[in-house]
Scaffold this motif. Structure first.
Motif, short mmCIF file in Angstrom:
data_model
loop_
_atom_site.label_atom_id
_atom_site.label_comp_id
_atom_site.label_asym_id
_atom_site.label_seq_id
_atom_site.Cartn_x
_atom_site.Cartn_y
_atom_site.Cartn_z
N PHE A 124 0.83 -1.21 0.00
CA PHE A 124 0.00 0.00 0.00
C PHE A 124 0.87 1.26 0.00
O PHE A 124 0.63 2.20 -0.76
N ASP A 125 1.89 1.27 0.84
CA ASP A 125 2.76 2.45 0.93
C ASP A 125 3.52 2.68 -0.37
O ASP A 125 3.55 3.80 -0.90
N LEU A 126 4.14 1.64 -0.91
CA LEU A 126 4.91 1.81 -2.14
C LEU A 126 4.00 2.05 -3.34
O LEU A 126 4.36 2.79 -4.26
N GLY A 127 2.81 1.46 -3.32
CA GLY A 127 1.89 1.61 -4.44
C GLY A 127 1.32 3.00 -4.59
O GLY A 127 0.82 3.36 -5.66
N ARG A 128 1.40 3.80 -3.54
CA ARG A 128 0.84 5.15 -3.62
C ARG A 128 1.92 6.24 -3.63
O ARG A 128 1.63 7.39 -3.92
N ARG A 129 3.16 5.89 -3.30
CA ARG A 129 4.21 6.89 -3.17
C ARG A 129 5.09 7.03 -4.41
O ARG A 129 5.62 8.11 -4.68
N ASP B 221 6.43 6.58 -8.57
CA ASP B 221 5.86 6.81 -9.90
C ASP B 221 5.17 5.53 -10.36
O ASP B 221 5.36 4.46 -9.78
N LEU B 222 4.36 5.63 -11.39
CA LEU B 222 3.46 4.53 -11.75
C LEU B 222 4.21 3.23 -12.02
O LEU B 222 3.82 2.17 -11.52
N VAL B 223 5.28 3.29 -12.79
CA VAL B 223 6.00 2.06 -13.14
C VAL B 223 6.56 1.39 -11.88
O VAL B 223 6.36 0.19 -11.65
N GLU B 224 7.27 2.16 -11.06
CA GLU B 224 7.89 1.56 -9.89
C GLU B 224 6.86 1.13 -8.85
O GLU B 224 7.09 0.18 -8.10
N SER B 225 5.72 1.81 -8.79
CA SER B 225 4.68 1.37 -7.85
C SER B 225 4.10 0.03 -8.28
O SER B 225 3.84 -0.84 -7.45
N VAL B 226 3.91 -0.16 -9.59
CA VAL B 226 3.41 -1.45 -10.08
C VAL B 226 4.45 -2.53 -9.85
O VAL B 226 4.13 -3.67 -9.45
N VAL B 227 5.73 -2.22 -10.07
CA VAL B 227 6.80 -3.18 -9.81
C VAL B 227 6.76 -3.63 -8.36
O VAL B 227 6.84 -4.84 -8.06
N ALA B 228 6.63 -2.70 -7.44
CA ALA B 228 6.62 -3.04 -6.02
C ALA B 228 5.41 -3.89 -5.65
O ALA B 228 5.54 -4.91 -4.95
N VAL B 229 4.24 -3.50 -6.11
CA VAL B 229 3.02 -4.26 -5.78
C VAL B 229 3.09 -5.66 -6.41
O VAL B 229 2.76 -6.65 -5.75
N ASP B 230 3.52 -5.75 -7.66
CA ASP B 230 3.66 -7.06 -8.30
C ASP B 230 4.57 -7.98 -7.49
O ASP B 230 4.26 -9.15 -7.26
N THR B 231 5.73 -7.45 -7.08
CA THR B 231 6.72 -8.27 -6.38
C THR B 231 6.20 -8.75 -5.03
O THR B 231 6.29 -9.93 -4.69
N VAL C 114 -3.13 8.26 -2.11
CA VAL C 114 -4.08 7.15 -2.18
C VAL C 114 -4.92 7.22 -3.45
O VAL C 114 -5.39 6.19 -3.96
N ASP C 115 -5.10 8.42 -4.00
CA ASP C 115 -5.90 8.56 -5.22
C ASP C 115 -5.20 7.95 -6.43
O ASP C 115 -5.85 7.65 -7.43
N ARG C 116 -3.89 7.74 -6.34
CA ARG C 116 -3.15 7.13 -7.46
C ARG C 116 -3.14 5.61 -7.38
O ARG C 116 -2.68 4.94 -8.31
N LEU C 117 -3.62 5.07 -6.27
CA LEU C 117 -3.52 3.63 -6.07
C LEU C 117 -4.33 2.84 -7.09
O LEU C 117 -3.92 1.75 -7.52
N LEU C 118 -5.48 3.36 -7.52
CA LEU C 118 -6.30 2.64 -8.50
C LEU C 118 -5.56 2.42 -9.81
O LEU C 118 -5.68 1.37 -10.44
N ASP C 119 -4.80 3.42 -10.25
CA ASP C 119 -4.00 3.25 -11.47
C ASP C 119 -2.98 2.13 -11.30
O ASP C 119 -2.75 1.34 -12.21
#
Length: 286
Positions: free
Chosen positions: A128-133, A135-145, A170-175
């Motif tokens: 949750f923390d990495l997914g919202r903090r 940029d989009l690519v790195e947040s997806v990388v973190a959540v995927d991992t 938190v508003d960016r989390l959906l993306d």
């Protein structure tokens, strides 16, 4: 007197008080100072895992390892090279340094776990923390991992969005969740997938099995467009191993015999020439 972390990562003043070492020895070649009054046994250059241990000792247990530090302790390494350690603290006087990011905030008791005697945020809270903090690519990388290693659906992070509706980012989390896929085999595979999707190409299937009837088993493709019989794969450094090269040759021969085309890319391709990747995949898709 017990000194937490001795002799790997510890507070120097505690070790001196316990009679385990002198100040002169601490300053000698046997130990390395990582943070104020925080030492580690001498060895290779510190990595994020070692810095995270040091950050926890430096905080005297008042902080909780979070963000990339928590991911590292949770066996879900996804940080870029040189990332600082990260701590989350409540009402405390600790302040950030070049090598430690200190975040101030409250954590629910159910969002904290213990790894190797260190308090860290849980896999879900870390995602949750990495997914919202980030940029989009790195947040997806973190959540995927984190989702792959700890076997949870990324959609579960929506519970945190409901619990903390006013938290920054938190508003960016959906993306992030829209693009996440826990089947991704590694951070570079996620980055390769996002190169394609963000360029407007169709979303590929992740970890697609191609049945090998002769051997009664499946060959798995990192990314695939089954209707077009097209595979897209990431080749890491392990593919340079001579034995792996031989296995790859056999594997790709079988895929070709089954009618599949496979495009292979490296971290260098992803980093330096993503447009070429898009052109070649687009051309192969017709």
């Amino acid at each position: 007197m017990t000194v937490p972390g001795w002799p790997d990562v510890f507070r120097g003043s505690d070790a001196i008080a316990a009679g385990l070492v002198t100040r002169g020895v601490l300053r000698g070649p046997r130990f390395r100072c990582l943070l104020p009054d925080t030492y580690a046994s001498a060895g290779p250059e510190p990595n994020l895992l070692l810095l995270s241990h040091a950050a926890f000792r430096w905080s005297r247990g008042r902080g909780v390892l979070s963000g990339y530090s928590a991911a590292e302790l949770l066996d879900a390494s996804c940080a870029p090279h040189g990332a600082p350690a990260e701590l989350t603290v409540g009402q405390d006087v600790l302040r950030s340094r070049d090598d430690v990011v200190v975040r101030h905030g409250e954590l629910h008791p159910g969002e904290v776990t213990t790894v190797d005697g260190l308090r860290v945020t849980t896999a879900l809270r870390t995602a949750f923390d990495l997914g919202r903090r980030l940029d989009l690519v790195e947040s997806v990388v973190a959540v995927d991992t984190l989702a792959r290693v700890h076997r949870f659906s990324p959609d579960l992070l929506l519970h945190f969005a409901i619990r903390y509706p006013h938290t920054r980012g938190v508003d960016r989390l959906l993306d992030t969740l829209y693009l996440s896929d826990r089947r991704s085999g590694s951070p570079p595979e996620t980055r390769l997938r996002l190169v394609l999707v963000q360029a407007g190409l169709p979303r590929p299937v992740v970890q697609h099995p191609v049945l090998d009837d002769d051997r009664r088993r499946a060959v798995w493709l990192d990314l695939a467009y089954p209707r077009h019989m097209l595979g897209v794969e990431y080749d890491g450094r392990d593919h340079l191993d001579p034995d792996q090269v031989l296995r790859d040759i056999e594997r790709h021969t079988r895929l070709a015999a089954a009618g599949w085309r496979v495009l292979r890319y490296t971290a260098r391709d992803i980093r330096r020439d993503p447009d070429r990747i898009v052109r070649e995949v687009a051309s192969a898709l017709g």
